[in-house]
Design a protein around this motif. Structure first.
Motif, PDB file in Angstrom:
ATOM      1  N   GLY A  20     -20.718  -2.926  86.933  1.00  0.00           N
ATOM      2  CA  GLY A  20     -21.901  -3.736  87.411  1.00  0.00           C
ATOM      3  C   GLY A  20     -21.534  -5.093  88.263  1.00  0.00           C
ATOM      4  O   GLY A  20     -22.168  -5.320  89.171  1.00  0.00           O
ATOM      5  N   HIS A  21     -20.586  -5.686  87.754  1.00  0.00           N
ATOM      6  CA  HIS A  21     -19.997  -6.579  88.659  1.00  0.00           C
ATOM      7  C   HIS A  21     -19.625  -6.302  90.071  1.00  0.00           C
ATOM      8  O   HIS A  21     -19.919  -6.818  91.028  1.00  0.00           O
ATOM      9  CB  HIS A  21     -18.779  -7.414  87.981  1.00  0.00           C
ATOM     10  N   LEU A  42     -18.753  -0.998  81.578  1.00  0.00           N
ATOM     11  CA  LEU A  42     -19.966  -1.094  82.220  1.00  0.00           C
ATOM     12  C   LEU A  42     -20.255  -2.371  82.883  1.00  0.00           C
ATOM     13  O   LEU A  42     -20.956  -2.549  83.824  1.00  0.00           O
ATOM     14  CB  LEU A  42     -20.996  -0.830  81.150  1.00  0.00           C
TER      15      LEU A  42
END
Length: 178
Positions: free
Chosen positions: A58-59, A54
């Motif tokens: 997200g990065h 996750l």
């Protein structure tokens, strides 16, 4: 009567049977601790992989959004008179410098007039990359151009993965010259 004497009768006996006492005795702490360690050994790696995935996803989304934002800023700069393609590319790289090494990104300014022609237009990344480069300082009024930035995923990943080596993050913005 004999059943009550041996503890197998109804619950009225004064002494509980050994079978009932064994069932009512709690598990020993040492046995329970072993079960907890085994459960943790199975669950913790799966949970950590899920959480780290996750974070990595997200990065990657943050980098992709930054590429889009930087190319929009560069396109707005290029749309005005008196700016060059090198100034547009420098602005895009400056904006990207906040989240990654801007020298790893490939920034280009392309002539997008093919989209005005009404014929077949490039739809995939390779065809768009094949559009001719242009100098925005020499652009005609209302001429459509494209600012595009690309970077390999493994160049910006928190944990580079060998199976992700062909993944490219990109952002682009189309705009007309004023």
């Amino acid at each position: 009567m004999l059943a009550f004497a041996h503890g197998f009768g109804g619950g009225d006996s004064a002494e509980p049977s050994s079978m009932h006492a064994a069932r009512l005795r709690p598990f020993s702490n040492a046995r329970r601790r072993g079960t907890t360690v085994v459960e943790t050994a199975f669950v913790l790696p799966v949970f950590l992989i899920f959480v780290l995935s996750l974070i990595e996803f997200g990065h990657a989304l943050m980098i992709k959004n930054m590429l889009r934002s930087a190319t929009r800023s560069g396109a707005r700069l290029g749309a005005t008179d008196g700016n060059s393609s090198s100034a547009v590319e420098a602005l895009v790289k400056q904006k990207l410098g906040a989240v990654m090494d801007p020298e790893l990104a490939s920034v280009s300014v392309k002539n997008a007039q093919v989209y005005d022609g009404g014929g077949t237009t490039p739809t995939d990344g390779q065809a768009i990359e094949a559009l001719p480069a242009m100098e925005v300082a020499d652009a005609d009024p209302r001429q459509l151009f494209l600012v595009r930035a690309r970077i390999a995923y493994n160049d910006v990943a928190l944990v580079p993965m060998p199976f992700m080596q062909d993944v490219v993050l990109e952002g682009q913005a189309f705009i007309r010259h004023e």
